[in-house]
Write a protein that holds these residues in place. Structure first.
Motif, PDB file in Angstrom:
ATOM      1  N   ASP A  81       0.888  -1.163   0.000  1.00 30.77           N
ATOM      2  CA  ASP A  81       0.000   0.000   0.000  1.00 30.77           C
ATOM      3  C   ASP A  81       0.924   1.210   0.000  1.00 30.77           C
ATOM      4  OD1 ASP A  81      -1.482   2.191   1.162  1.00 30.77           O
ATOM      5  OD2 ASP A  81      -2.820   0.790   2.197  1.00 30.77           O
ATOM      6  N   SER A 124      -1.101   6.361  -2.211  1.00 28.32           N
ATOM      7  CA  SER A 124      -2.403   6.542  -1.573  1.00 28.32           C
ATOM      8  C   SER A 124      -2.774   8.001  -1.283  1.00 28.32           C
ATOM      9  CB  SER A 124      -2.463   5.711  -0.277  1.00 28.32           C
ATOM     10  OG  SER A 124      -2.158   4.364  -0.550  1.00 28.32           O
ATOM     11  N   PRO A 125      -2.864   8.835  -2.332  1.00 24.28           N
ATOM     12  CA  PRO A 125      -3.206  10.250  -2.130  1.00 24.28           C
ATOM     13  C   PRO A 125      -4.702  10.426  -1.878  1.00 24.28           C
ATOM     14  CG  PRO A 125      -2.997   9.798  -4.463  1.00 24.28           C
ATOM     15  CD  PRO A 125      -2.645   8.518  -3.750  1.00 24.28           C
ATOM     16  N   ASN A 126      -5.079  11.661  -1.614  1.00 23.94           N
ATOM     17  CA  ASN A 126      -6.468  11.948  -1.276  1.00 23.94           C
ATOM     18  C   ASN A 126      -7.166  12.745  -2.382  1.00 23.94           C
ATOM     19  OD1 ASN A 126      -6.142  10.761   1.318  1.00 23.94           O
ATOM     20  ND2 ASN A 126      -5.061  12.617   1.950  1.00 23.94           N
ATOM     21  N   HIS A 152       4.104  13.382  -0.909  1.00 23.49           N
ATOM     22  CA  HIS A 152       3.721  12.086  -1.471  1.00 23.49           C
ATOM     23  C   HIS A 152       4.853  11.440  -2.251  1.00 23.49           C
ATOM     24  CE1 HIS A 152      -0.525  13.550  -0.887  1.00 23.49           C
ATOM     25  NE2 HIS A 152      -0.589  12.333  -0.390  1.00 23.49           N
ATOM     26  N   HIS A 155      -4.374   2.978  -2.112  1.00 21.03           N
ATOM     27  CA  HIS A 155      -5.501   3.101  -1.171  1.00 21.03           C
ATOM     28  C   HIS A 155      -5.930   4.573  -1.142  1.00 21.03           C
ATOM     29  CE1 HIS A 155      -7.808   1.565   2.312  1.00 21.03           C
ATOM     30  NE2 HIS A 155      -7.572   2.726   2.880  1.00 21.03           N
ATOM     31  N   GLY A 194      -7.656   8.064  -0.769  1.00 21.96           N
ATOM     32  CA  GLY A 194      -8.558   8.667   0.210  1.00 21.96           C
ATOM     33  C   GLY A 194      -9.724   9.325  -0.511  1.00 21.96           C
ATOM     34  N   GLU A 225     -10.872   4.202  -0.391  1.00 23.62           N
ATOM     35  CA  GLU A 225     -11.580   3.935   0.867  1.00 23.62           C
ATOM     36  C   GLU A 225     -13.050   3.591   0.609  1.00 23.62           C
ATOM     37  OE1 GLU A 225     -10.977   7.213   3.546  1.00 23.62           O
ATOM     38  OE2 GLU A 225      -8.803   7.125   3.335  1.00 23.62           O
ATOM     39  N   TYR A 266     -11.696   6.301   9.601  1.00 22.04           N
ATOM     40  CA  TYR A 266     -10.504   5.843   8.867  1.00 22.04           C
ATOM     41  C   TYR A 266     -10.080   4.454   9.368  1.00 22.04           C
ATOM     42  CZ  TYR A 266      -5.703   6.463   6.993  1.00 22.04           C
ATOM     43  OH  TYR A 266      -4.509   6.340   6.328  1.00 22.04           O
ATOM     44  N   ASP A 304      -9.705   0.751   7.488  1.00 18.97           N
ATOM     45  CA  ASP A 304      -8.466  -0.017   7.407  1.00 18.97           C
ATOM     46  C   ASP A 304      -8.634  -1.442   7.937  1.00 18.97           C
ATOM     47  OD1 ASP A 304      -6.104   0.770   6.056  1.00 18.97           O
ATOM     48  OD2 ASP A 304      -6.074   2.585   7.271  1.00 18.97           O
ATOM     49  N   TYR A 327       2.713  -1.323   4.454  1.00 18.39           N
ATOM     50  CA  TYR A 327       2.080  -0.008   4.336  1.00 18.39           C
ATOM     51  C   TYR A 327       3.175   1.042   4.310  1.00 18.39           C
ATOM     52  CZ  TYR A 327      -2.165  -2.410   6.044  1.00 18.39           C
ATOM     53  OH  TYR A 327      -3.224  -3.255   6.213  1.00 18.39           O
ATOM     54  N   VAL A 373       3.614   4.496   4.556  1.00 21.22           N
ATOM     55  CA  VAL A 373       2.825   5.665   4.971  1.00 21.22           C
ATOM     56  C   VAL A 373       3.636   6.439   6.013  1.00 21.22           C
ATOM     57  CG1 VAL A 373       0.607   6.437   5.891  1.00 21.22           C
ATOM     58  CG2 VAL A 373       0.727   4.237   4.697  1.00 21.22           C
ATOM     59  N   GLN A 420       1.219   8.536  11.065  1.00 21.98           N
ATOM     60  CA  GLN A 420       0.176   7.514  11.211  1.00 21.98           C
ATOM     61  C   GLN A 420       0.643   6.280  11.999  1.00 21.98           C
ATOM     62  OE1 GLN A 420      -2.375   6.883   7.805  1.00 21.98           O
ATOM     63  NE2 GLN A 420      -1.951   8.929   7.029  1.00 21.98           N
ATOM     64  N   HIS A 425      -2.046   5.041  14.415  1.00 20.97           N
ATOM     65  CA  HIS A 425      -3.155   4.429  13.668  1.00 20.97           C
ATOM     66  C   HIS A 425      -2.823   2.982  13.286  1.00 20.97           C
ATOM     67  CE1 HIS A 425      -6.237   3.837  10.593  1.00 20.97           C
ATOM     68  NE2 HIS A 425      -5.274   3.548   9.734  1.00 20.97           N
TER      69      HIS A 425
HETATM   70  N1  ARG Z   1      -4.747   8.583   2.156  1.00 20.28           N
HETATM   71  C1  ARG Z   1      -3.903   8.530   3.320  1.00 20.28           C
HETATM   72  C2  ARG Z   1      -3.144   9.824   3.487  1.00 20.28           C
HETATM   73  O1  ARG Z   1      -2.873  10.531   2.532  1.00 20.28           O
HETATM   74  C3  ARG Z   1      -2.905   7.408   3.262  1.00 20.28           C
HETATM   75  C4  ARG Z   1      -3.511   6.036   3.228  1.00 20.28           C
HETATM   76  C5  ARG Z   1      -2.545   4.993   3.647  1.00 20.28           C
HETATM   77  N2  ARG Z   1      -3.057   3.659   3.585  1.00 20.28           N
HETATM   78  C6  ARG Z   1      -3.937   3.108   4.442  1.00 20.28           C
HETATM   79  N3  ARG Z   1      -4.286   1.869   4.254  1.00 20.28           N
HETATM   80  N4  ARG Z   1      -4.422   3.797   5.432  1.00 20.28           N
HETATM   81  O2  ARG Z   1      -2.773  10.145   4.601  1.00 20.28           O
END
Ligand code: ARG
Length: 568
Positions: A118, A121-123, A132, A158, A160, A257, A310, A314, A332, A334, A338, A341
């Motif tokens: 993973d 994983s941008p939003n 990123h 993944h 967001g 998500e 969130y 997950d 992951y 990330v 996090q 988390h």
């Molecule tokens: N979209 C999240 C962010 O930009 C990262 C996701 C990471 N992956 C996950 N499975 N939570 O912070």
């Protein structure tokens, strides 16, 4: 093909057994080439265990060591290290073998894993920014290396694409949208309406309530709101895809998500039934009373208002990856914010009895010249797009200076390879946990541990073959007559030792540093040893060393996600 390190470790084990000693210590590359190529600390380890003199034990091991054809007679150094120097013939023979091996000496993992990575994983409705870069570039390199090592890898983005921010985005869309601006620059306009709605909501309770209602309607699949959301996702995806195209990054699956929405209620129910989750102040919560660092950090999996979090998503993602995709290893990539988390998510999975190997691969920050988080003049995150554009523009200037006679399209292509390679390499050549300062001048320099330096070494090799006008034909014999030839060949033989170590602690910088040292060895060799002007058999042998160096450089950079040009 067995590496020297593995071969010598095997010989060591045999010697220990023959000398009546227990297996101990390890074989590692020598820290100082004057003492040989490899060393072992076995005698030191055993001496401590047996309370005996280490040098006496080292002598016992030497007496039993069967290294006749492989090494010069081993020597004892310092407190009881054993130094091993490979004989040039040994290295020459292996070098010849490597020229026939399309894996360049890298063996596949004995126990292949089924991994999902993973990363990135941008939003949605937010720009991809320079932060990123690390997740995307690091994740891609790890995926490439793991695949090359024979693991079965699924790359998952993944995204967001769900969450409370959509209440604001939809309110902004309905009340603040400038269609023309959306056409021109969709993400910028989405960010603007989001910020606008957010500002209004902080001062005006009526707007706050309106945003909340838009969110509730979206969650209830109201057709208008669902349509707006779909369009936001599509616009953002277009922007992400453009960045991935420039970066040459691909995903096997992109499960945002929202993909998990209809699994969330069932998960909460399941965790309640299992006694893992409980109701607390109207919310559904998992407490980790038995985990010291999480003792006062419960995870909310259903909010008081019935909405999911969130964390809930997950947990659903773990289900999907382990049960549906049948993965045994979950990586992951990330950022460090996090950590908590993922500790919670992994703890819940463990309580549910899951045995998969979960890894949160974190990384440090990219800093500006002022050593603070890299920002634009106005204090915003630097959009990734701007960074990539500037990288190519700056590289283009360098190419135009160095090689003005190449056709325009070729220069454009080379500029892309150098510019994007420089940005990726600046990141991957650092230990991932260190913060680094983003410096155009440093990353685009042709000197030092940079992508252009390595690409230039490759280009120099290609130009030797162009000059010779010959196709490469494997030499009949490799002769390592000078220290520079021996040194270069020894390094080439170590590619197979270095690549597998990268995934032990997720450190592509180990590979980057190896390639840098390889390029240095090549330059020393090239200064000391004429290639095309030398006599046979040296000439063919040296051409073979050039060829193999080129192959290892280009494969090594490819594993980091970096291309090489034929000219620059
Ligand atoms: N979209 C999240 C962010 O930009 C990262 C996701 C990471 N992956 C996950 N499975 N939570 O912070």
């Amino acid at each position: 093909m067995e590496t020297f390190q593995a071969l010598l470790a095997r010989k060591l084990a045999e010697a220990l057994a023959a000398a009546g000693l227990a297996p101990a210590g390890s074989v590692t590359p020598a820290t100082d080439p004057r003492f040989g190529d490899y060393q072992t600390n076995a005698a030191l380890v055993l001496a401590k265990q047996l309370s005996e003199n280490p040098r006496a034990i080292a002598q016992k091991i030497l007496d039993a060591f069967d290294l006749r054809d492989l090494c010069d007679p081993p020597t004892i150094a310092g407190a009881g290290f054993i130094n091993l120097a490979l004989r040039p013939e040994t290295i020459a023979a292996k070098t010849a073998e490597l020229l026939q091996d399309d894996r360049l000496g890298v063996e596949k993992a004995a126990a292949p894993k089924r991994i999902v990575i993973d990363f990135g994983s941008p939003n949605v409705a937010k720009p991809m920014h320079v932060g990123h870069i690390r997740s995307t570039v690091l994740g891609d390199a790890l995926a490439r290396i793991a695949s090359f090592l024979g693991h079965d890898v699924i790359r998952d983005n993944h995204i967001g694409d769900w969450g409370t921010q959509f209440g604001m985005v939809i309110y902004g869309w309905k009340n603040l949208l400038d269609r023309a601006a959306l056409e021109r620059d969709p993400i910028a306009e989405l960010v603007r309406i989001y910020k606008g709605a957010n500002d209004l909501a902080t001062t005006d309770p009526a707007v706050r309530e309106a945003c909340r209602e838009e969110l509730v309607k979206l969650q209830a699949a109201d057709p208008e709101n669902y349509g707006i959301w779909t369009e936001c996702v599509a616009l953002s995806m277009r922007e992400f895809e453009a960045a991935y195209k420039i970066l040459d990054i691909h995903y096997d699956i992109q499960r945002g998500e929202s993909f998990y929405n209809d699994r969330l209620a069932g998960i909460v129910e399941r965790l309640m039934k299992a006694g893992i989750a409980e109701i607390s102040e109207g919310a559904v919560v998992v407490f980790f009373r038995d985990v010291v660092e999480l003792a006062d950090k419960p995870a909310i999996i259903r909010k008081k208002d019935g909405g999911f979090n969130y964390a809930t998503t997950d947990i659903a993602t773990v289900d999907y990856r382990v049960d549906d995709l049948r993965r045994d290893t979950l990586w992951y990539v990330v950022g460090a914010p996090q950590i908590l988390h993922f500790k919670q998510i992994f703890a819940i999975a463990k309580r549910e009895g899951r045995s998969a190997d979960f890894r949160h691969i974190t990384f440090g920050s990219i800093l500006g010249d002022d050593r603070k988080l890299m920002k634009t003049r106005s204090g915003d995150n630097v959009p990734l797009r701007d960074v990539l554009d500037e990288a190519v523009i700056r590289a283009r200037k360098l190419v135009d200076e160095k090689n003005p006679d190449l056709p325009e399209s070729e220069r454009a292509n080379i500029a892309k390879i150098i510019g994007i390679g420089a940005v990726k390499y600046a990141d991957l050549s650092q230990y991932r946990m260190t913060d680094y300062i983003f410096s155009w001048d440093r990353m685009l320099s042709f000197q030092g541990n940079t992508a252009p330096y390595l690409q230039n070494a490759y280009v120099r090799i290609r130009s030797i073959f162009r000059k010779s006008g010959e196709e490469f034909a494997p030499a009949k014999e490799i002769v390592l007559g000078t220290p520079e030839e021996k040194n270069l060949a020894t390094r080439l033989c170590q590619f197979g030792e270095v690549v597998p170590t990268v995934v032990n602690d997720f450190r592509p910088n180990i590979l980057a540093n190896y390639l840098f040292e390889l390029a240095n060895s090549f330059h020393s060799f090239y200064e000391a040893c004429p290639v095309l002007k030398s006599e046979e058999p040296a000439r063919s042998s040296r051409l073979a060393l050039c060829e193999l160096t080129g192959r290892v450089l280009s494969k090594g950079l490819d594993l980091l996600g970096i291309n090489v040009p034929e000219k620059m």
